[in-house]
Design a protein around this motif. Structure first.
Motif, PDB file in Angstrom:
ATOM      1  N   ARG A  20       3.726 -13.187   7.926  1.00  0.00           N
ATOM      2  CA  ARG A  20       2.899 -13.576   9.072  1.00  0.00           C
ATOM      3  C   ARG A  20       1.717 -12.644   9.288  1.00  0.00           C
ATOM      4  NH1 ARG A  20       6.896 -14.944  14.164  1.00  0.00           N
ATOM      5  NH2 ARG A  20       8.225 -16.532  13.146  1.00  0.00           N
ATOM      6  N   TYR A  21       1.790 -11.450   8.737  1.00  0.00           N
ATOM      7  CA  TYR A  21       0.809 -10.427   9.073  1.00  0.00           C
ATOM      8  C   TYR A  21      -0.222 -10.301   7.961  1.00  0.00           C
ATOM      9  CZ  TYR A  21       4.877  -9.624  11.974  1.00  0.00           C
ATOM     10  OH  TYR A  21       5.951  -9.805  12.815  1.00  0.00           O
ATOM     11  N   ALA A  22      -1.351 -10.983   8.150  1.00  0.00           N
ATOM     12  CA  ALA A  22      -2.396 -10.970   7.119  1.00  0.00           C
ATOM     13  C   ALA A  22      -2.877  -9.560   6.823  1.00  0.00           C
ATOM     14  CB  ALA A  22      -3.564 -11.853   7.561  1.00  0.00           C
ATOM     15  N   GLU A  23      -2.879  -8.701   7.833  1.00  0.00           N
ATOM     16  CA  GLU A  23      -3.313  -7.317   7.626  1.00  0.00           C
ATOM     17  C   GLU A  23      -2.461  -6.622   6.565  1.00  0.00           C
ATOM     18  OE1 GLU A  23      -3.922  -8.321  12.046  1.00  0.00           O
ATOM     19  OE2 GLU A  23      -2.410  -8.683  10.502  1.00  0.00           O
ATOM     20  N   LEU A  24      -1.202  -7.024   6.473  1.00  0.00           N
ATOM     21  CA  LEU A  24      -0.290  -6.446   5.488  1.00  0.00           C
ATOM     22  C   LEU A  24      -0.327  -7.226   4.182  1.00  0.00           C
ATOM     23  CD1 LEU A  24       1.912  -4.219   5.181  1.00  0.00           C
ATOM     24  CD2 LEU A  24       3.585  -5.956   5.875  1.00  0.00           C
ATOM     25  N   LEU A  25      -0.225  -8.544   4.285  1.00  0.00           N
ATOM     26  CA  LEU A  25      -0.157  -9.388   3.098  1.00  0.00           C
ATOM     27  C   LEU A  25      -1.389  -9.243   2.221  1.00  0.00           C
ATOM     28  CD1 LEU A  25       1.406 -11.631   1.577  1.00  0.00           C
ATOM     29  CD2 LEU A  25       0.232 -13.299   3.028  1.00  0.00           C
ATOM     30  N   ASP A  26      -2.545  -9.073   2.839  1.00  0.00           N
ATOM     31  CA  ASP A  26      -3.796  -9.024   2.080  1.00  0.00           C
ATOM     32  C   ASP A  26      -4.217  -7.616   1.686  1.00  0.00           C
ATOM     33  OD1 ASP A  26      -3.945 -11.764   2.342  1.00  0.00           O
ATOM     34  OD2 ASP A  26      -5.201 -11.693   4.132  1.00  0.00           O
ATOM     35  N   ASP A  27      -3.359  -6.642   1.913  1.00  0.00           N
ATOM     36  CA  ASP A  27      -3.707  -5.255   1.607  1.00  0.00           C
ATOM     37  C   ASP A  27      -2.582  -4.623   0.785  1.00  0.00           C
ATOM     38  OD1 ASP A  27      -4.403  -2.575   1.537  1.00  0.00           O
ATOM     39  OD2 ASP A  27      -5.063  -2.511   3.622  1.00  0.00           O
ATOM     40  N   PRO A  28      -2.620  -4.755  -0.541  1.00  0.00           N
ATOM     41  CA  PRO A  28      -1.553  -4.203  -1.377  1.00  0.00           C
ATOM     42  C   PRO A  28      -1.328  -2.713  -1.170  1.00  0.00           C
ATOM     43  CG  PRO A  28      -2.942  -5.678  -2.660  1.00  0.00           C
ATOM     44  CD  PRO A  28      -3.625  -5.482  -1.335  1.00  0.00           C
ATOM     45  N   ALA A  29      -2.389  -1.953  -0.936  1.00  0.00           N
ATOM     46  CA  ALA A  29      -2.233  -0.511  -0.753  1.00  0.00           C
ATOM     47  C   ALA A  29      -1.462  -0.204   0.524  1.00  0.00           C
ATOM     48  CB  ALA A  29      -3.598   0.165  -0.720  1.00  0.00           C
ATOM     49  N   LEU A  30      -1.739  -0.952   1.585  1.00  0.00           N
ATOM     50  CA  LEU A  30      -1.012  -0.750   2.833  1.00  0.00           C
ATOM     51  C   LEU A  30       0.452  -1.120   2.659  1.00  0.00           C
ATOM     52  CD1 LEU A  30      -1.035  -0.031   5.850  1.00  0.00           C
ATOM     53  CD2 LEU A  30      -1.612  -2.432   6.325  1.00  0.00           C
ATOM     54  N   THR A  31       0.711  -2.261   2.020  1.00  0.00           N
ATOM     55  CA  THR A  31       2.093  -2.666   1.762  1.00  0.00           C
ATOM     56  C   THR A  31       2.828  -1.578   0.996  1.00  0.00           C
ATOM     57  OG1 THR A  31       1.420  -4.987   1.663  1.00  0.00           O
ATOM     58  CG2 THR A  31       3.572  -4.432   0.758  1.00  0.00           C
ATOM     59  N   GLN A  32       2.193  -1.048  -0.043  1.00  0.00           N
ATOM     60  CA  GLN A  32       2.840  -0.021  -0.847  1.00  0.00           C
ATOM     61  C   GLN A  32       3.130   1.226  -0.010  1.00  0.00           C
ATOM     62  OE1 GLN A  32       1.235   0.631  -4.710  1.00  0.00           O
ATOM     63  NE2 GLN A  32       2.098   2.692  -4.896  1.00  0.00           N
ATOM     64  N   SER A  33       2.209   1.600   0.880  1.00  0.00           N
ATOM     65  CA  SER A  33       2.444   2.800   1.689  1.00  0.00           C
ATOM     66  C   SER A  33       3.630   2.605   2.625  1.00  0.00           C
ATOM     67  CB  SER A  33       1.183   3.154   2.486  1.00  0.00           C
ATOM     68  OG  SER A  33       0.932   2.219   3.527  1.00  0.00           O
ATOM     69  N   TRP A  34       3.817   1.395   3.151  1.00  0.00           N
ATOM     70  CA  TRP A  34       4.963   1.140   4.023  1.00  0.00           C
ATOM     71  C   TRP A  34       6.266   1.185   3.217  1.00  0.00           C
ATOM     72  CZ3 TRP A  34       4.013  -3.075   8.302  1.00  0.00           C
ATOM     73  CH2 TRP A  34       2.928  -2.680   9.100  1.00  0.00           C
ATOM     74  N   VAL A  35       6.230   0.593   2.030  1.00  0.00           N
ATOM     75  CA  VAL A  35       7.436   0.608   1.189  1.00  0.00           C
ATOM     76  C   VAL A  35       7.775   2.030   0.778  1.00  0.00           C
ATOM     77  CG1 VAL A  35       8.438  -0.180  -0.987  1.00  0.00           C
ATOM     78  CG2 VAL A  35       7.088  -1.764   0.411  1.00  0.00           C
ATOM     79  N   GLU A  36       6.766   2.812   0.435  1.00  0.00           N
ATOM     80  CA  GLU A  36       7.003   4.205   0.053  1.00  0.00           C
ATOM     81  C   GLU A  36       7.569   5.016   1.218  1.00  0.00           C
ATOM     82  OE1 GLU A  36       3.192   5.396  -1.348  1.00  0.00           O
ATOM     83  OE2 GLU A  36       3.541   4.661  -3.403  1.00  0.00           O
ATOM     84  N   ALA A  37       7.288   4.577   2.445  1.00  0.00           N
ATOM     85  CA  ALA A  37       7.826   5.243   3.637  1.00  0.00           C
ATOM     86  C   ALA A  37       9.246   4.785   3.961  1.00  0.00           C
ATOM     87  CB  ALA A  37       6.923   4.988   4.834  1.00  0.00           C
TER      88      ALA A  37
END
Length: 260
Positions: free
Chosen positions: A142-159
């Motif tokens: 649902r969150y385009a800010e996350l879905l459309d930003d692979p680097a942000l997604t990766q930083s959350w997963v790494e956290a």
């Protein structure tokens, strides 16, 4: 048939906008079994709109549902869970014991964004990680800010965050660009759990099978089974999971792992 684990389904009768009665909740459970699920969250919202949904209330309601399922020999294991809306008091509420973790194991907290807002989960993820708790991002598509930003997604997963996606979004993506982004997440190792986000038998039905089948076409049946079954079931039971880290842009995590 692959045993699926629905890590996001509202099954607690009368507690939120999910099933209004126990009969509807049981009908949803029968539907999930038909879909191939053998494990599911007995979930309700925990936010300011539902102030009486304490951890104790969710715990007792889930126990009542489990007893009915056992009596009627419906082969679905259910686990008390809160869907926690993020706020500036989430950490304090967790430490006060008012929030229900996934499966009541105090290992994972299922969180969603505030209505109409997108917030950075990293400060909360860092604080909870020191207490042995990780975040699962509910219906993350649902969150385009996350879905459309692979680097942000990766930083959350790494956290330490896990990404949960709704099965229907995979089965019936509403736009080619949305489908492409979901497929990228899947192939880069950024989808970890599947949920139906089921709320009833007439509206937002608990459907899993079509999403699993489409996911299998994207990443292969073996890995789709991990996402839609193995990892979710382990988390719901309170068991440890070993989930590979996503890869940065370039050759995908899926390609590196499976030679695709």
């Amino acid at each position: 048939m692959t045993s699926l684990a629905d890590t996001h389904v509202h099954l607690l009768a009368g507690l939120d906008d999910g099933p209004p009665t126990m009969d509807v909740a049981v009908a949803m459970c029968r539907m999930l079994v038909t879909e191939g699920a053998r494990h599911a969250t007995a979930l309700a919202h925990q936010n300011r709109n539902y102030p009486y949904n304490t951890a104790d209330r969710l715990r007792s309601s889930a126990a009542a549902l489990a007893a009915v399922l056992s009596e009627r020999k419906i082969p679905l294991s259910v686990y008390p869970t809160g869907e926690v809306m993020l706020s500036n008091t989430t950490l304090d509420e967790w430490r006060a014991g008012t929030l229900m973790s996934v499966g009541d194991h105090k290992q994972w907290l299922l969180v969603e964004m505030p209505h109409g807002a997108f917030v950075d989960v990293l400060p909360l993820a860092d604080a909870l990680r020191s207490e042995g708790v990780g975040l699962i991002i509910a219906h993350a598509e649902r969150y385009a800010e996350l879905l459309d930003d692979p680097a942000l997604t990766q930083s959350w997963v790494e956290a330490g965050c896990l990404i949960q996606v709704t099965a229907r979004a995979i089965a019936e993506p509403w736009a080619p660009e949305f489908e492409a982004a979901l497929k990228r997440w899947a192939r880069d190792g950024c989808i970890h759990l599947l949920g139906s986000d089921g709320h009833g038998i007439e509206r937002r039905r608990p459907k899993m099978a079509a999403g699993f089948a489409r996911l299998a076409k994207w990443v292969g049946r073996k890995h789709a089974t991990r996402i839609a079954g193995t990892w979710g079931a382990a988390i719901l039971r309170g068991e440890p999971v070993q989930i590979p880290a996503p890869r940065p842009s370039g050759r995908s995590w899926f390609s590196r792992m499976f030679g695709a």
